[in-house]
Scaffold this active site. Structure first.
Site, PDB file in Angstrom:
ATOM      1  N   GLU A 227       0.764  -1.394  -0.022  1.00 39.09           N
ATOM      2  CA  GLU A 227      -0.177  -0.011  -0.003  1.00 39.09           C
ATOM      3  C   GLU A 227       0.708   1.322  -0.015  1.00 39.09           C
ATOM      4  OE1 GLU A 227      -3.546   1.794   2.743  1.00 39.09           O
ATOM      5  OE2 GLU A 227      -2.030   0.852   3.689  1.00 39.09           O
TER       6      GLU A 227
ATOM      7  N   LYS B 113     -10.105   0.005  -2.430  1.00 32.86           N
ATOM      8  CA  LYS B 113     -10.280  -0.356  -0.956  1.00 32.86           C
ATOM      9  C   LYS B 113     -11.633  -0.192  -0.734  1.00 32.86           C
ATOM     10  CE  LYS B 113      -8.334   0.500   3.714  1.00 32.86           C
ATOM     11  NZ  LYS B 113      -7.354   1.245   4.305  1.00 32.86           N
TER      12      LYS B 113
ATOM     13  N   CYS C 204      -4.395  -3.047   3.952  1.00 33.13           N
ATOM     14  CA  CYS C 204      -4.259  -2.662   5.231  1.00 33.13           C
ATOM     15  C   CYS C 204      -5.210  -3.188   6.343  1.00 33.13           C
ATOM     16  CB  CYS C 204      -4.246  -1.027   5.089  1.00 33.13           C
ATOM     17  SG  CYS C 204      -3.353  -0.239   6.802  1.00 33.13           S
TER      18      CYS C 204
END
Length: 534
Positions: A273, A333, A389
């Site tokens: 990321e 995301k 994440c």
């Protein structure tokens, strides 16, 4: 006061079950203390006891969240999470108000409260679920049967059984000493009432050893690149080009080993990321760097980046680049982090702090699960399920990727904003549990560490150090078989919720909690000021 002190000790003890302490056995012991502390206290004192214990657990365990932003966000988050334990204490305190430990009630309350905090507010924050500290324990292996909720259920049931055995033991001693009613020989507690709950807890603790975690299957070669950043902190990417250049340099260096025959050629290369926070689809220089790297590799590359879209917003993305084709796929995301990547109800929260406007543009959530499909040199198909994440902590996001067809999981993360703290090892532990839960290998790659290759049995290989430039490389099995946990999905949580509602309804109807923890015994550990709550 003794109950509050016991709950406080339990919260501190539970911290030891998670990285970087990794003493997994601390979890059932802490839960035993909580079951004991909350039994018979009623809802009001149960809430206070749960809140105090929750603060003792979440404040130190989430200290990484305030490492650069200060104590207010950290303590606010810890308090919010502790409120869910307060709710659990209130519910169980009412259900056990007659004074006997009720293992089933305690386990159901815990699973429901943990599921609630994983969903609310603003999508919830499931970090530090009980299961996430059990990657190295027999309990952790149960995740393949029913996911993280099932692990939490068995753990809390085990802890409460230990508490029940201890309660029977204390009551028996009190009877023999004549300090409790029923001192005649016929009424004394038989030893089996102590031994049976303890034996049940031990059986549950060892049951996971019977759960198979297969690691067979065709393999593919993976290369994860940890490029590192110029410096840790909130402004880690103030030199965004340096971060991108670091990942390019580390990748090309790894390729020299391939060219020299010292390492096998990767089938898929993964950057973490924020490896390119310069929009690689709009910035010609960044795009040229990435395309040149792909050309040198002659293999597909997954890049974590930011896109300046849609208008007025930002997207946190994984981008697939392939040689000769450029960018061929993307994943956005799905669960941006509230108060970090977007500000929910901005106008309302601005009344409390102008700091909300430090997030100038909100990140938008992606519409669907991400699975990138590439073909290896040998013709093997790699279907990489994406998570960015904190998404690794959300059961549904990880399960959706597997159900969409992923035969390997890729977790891209950036831990630079949390410095040298437990956040990174806590996250790696979650990825290890996901490998066991879904029977999938995991390529876990961070900008700054910890990165690792994880086999489907949860074993982490080549774990890197924090804030170093490194790569992880090797063969991982590709698996299509689905675990029972994948198939049952959220069912364990809904079953627990239905059972708890039934238990509460029966308790209301009968004017007392339904029996679930064995025959009532005197609770000689009660404080005098707790008598009215029982």
């Amino acid at each position: 006061m003794r109950r509050l002190l016991l709950s406080l000790i339990a919260g501190g003890l539970l911290c030891l079950a998670f990285p970087t302490f990794d003493v997994w056995v601390a979890a059932p012991l802490a839960l035993a203390l909580w079951a004991w502390a909350w039994t018979g206290v009623g809802p009001r004192r149960g809430f206070l006891s749960g809140l105090v214990g929750g603060l003792a657990f979440f404040v130190p365990s989430l200290s990484w969240s305030g490492i650069y932003v200060g104590s207010l966000p950290w303590l606010a988050l810890a308090t919010l999470e502790a409120l869910f334990l307060g709710l659990a204490g209130a519910l169980y305190g009412w259900l056990s108000r007659r004074g006997s430990v009720r293992p089933l009630a305690f386990a159901l309350v815990w699973v429901v409260a943990e599921g609630f905090r994983a969903r609310a507010p603003y999508g919830g924050f499931p970090w530090l679920k009980l299961a996430f500290g059990q990657a190295d324990s027999p309990f952790g292996r149960l995740v393949a049967l029913g996911g993280a909720p099932f692990v939490g259920f068995v753990l809390t049931l085990s802890g409460a059984l230990l508490a029940l055995g201890a309660q029977h033991a204390v009551a028996a001693v009190a009877v023999r000493r004549g300090t409790a009613p029923g001192g005649s020989p016929a009424s004394r507690m038989p030893s089996r009432r102590v031994a049976l709950p303890v034996a049940g807890a031990l059986v549950l603790g060892l049951a996971g050893l019977a759960v198979p975690l297969p690691t067979d299957g065709p393999t593919a070669q993976f290369l994860g690149v940890q490029g590192n950043v110029p410096h840790p902190g909130l402004d880690f990417n103030s030199e965004r080009r340096a971060v991108l250049d670091n990942h390019v340099a580390a990748t090309l260096k790894a390729q020299t080993d391939v060219d020299a025959g010292r390492a096998p050629a990767p089938d898929l290369v993964v950057w973490p990321e924020n490896a390119s926070d310069i929009d690689p689809l709009r910035n010609a220089d960044a795009k040229a760097e990435i395309l040149a790297t792909v050309q040198a590799l002659q293999r597909p590359l997954i890049v974590g980046g930011l896109l300046e879209e849609p208008v007025g917003f930002v997207s946190n993305v994984s981008l697939l680049f392939e040689p000769g084709k450029g960018n061929t796929d993307r994943y956005v995301k799905r669960h941006p982090v509230p108060f970090a990547e977007y500000i929910p109800d901005r106008a309302f929260w601005r009344n409390f702090s102008a700091e909300v406007d430090l997030v100038r543009r909100d990140f938008v959530p992606g519409p669907r699960p991400g699975v990138f499909t590439v073909t290896t040199a040998s013709g093997q198909q790699v279907r990489a399920g994406l998570a960015i994440c904190f998404e690794v902590a959300y059961d549904d996001i990880m399960r959706d990727a597997v159900q969409t067809g992923a035969n390997v999981l890729v977790v891209q993360t950036n831990n630079a904003t949390f410095g040298y703290t437990a956040e990174s090892p806590q996250q790696l532990a979650i990825s290890r549990l996901r490998a066991m839960e879904f029977g999938r290998s995991v390529v876990h790659v961070s900008t700054v560490g910890q990165s690792a290759l994880i086999t489907p049995d949860g074993t982490a290989h080549q774990v890197t150090s924090l804030f170093t430039q490194a790569v992880v490389r090797g063969a991982l099995p590709l698996r299509d078989a689905t675990t029972l946990a994948t198939r049952v999905g959220e069912a364990p949580e809904w079953v627990a919720a239905a059972a708890l509602l039934t238990m509460l309804a029966l308790g209301l109807r009968g004017g007392r909690g339904a029996r679930g923890g064995g025959p009532e015994v005197p609770d000689t550990t009660k404080d005098e000021d707790d008598d009215d709550a029982a």
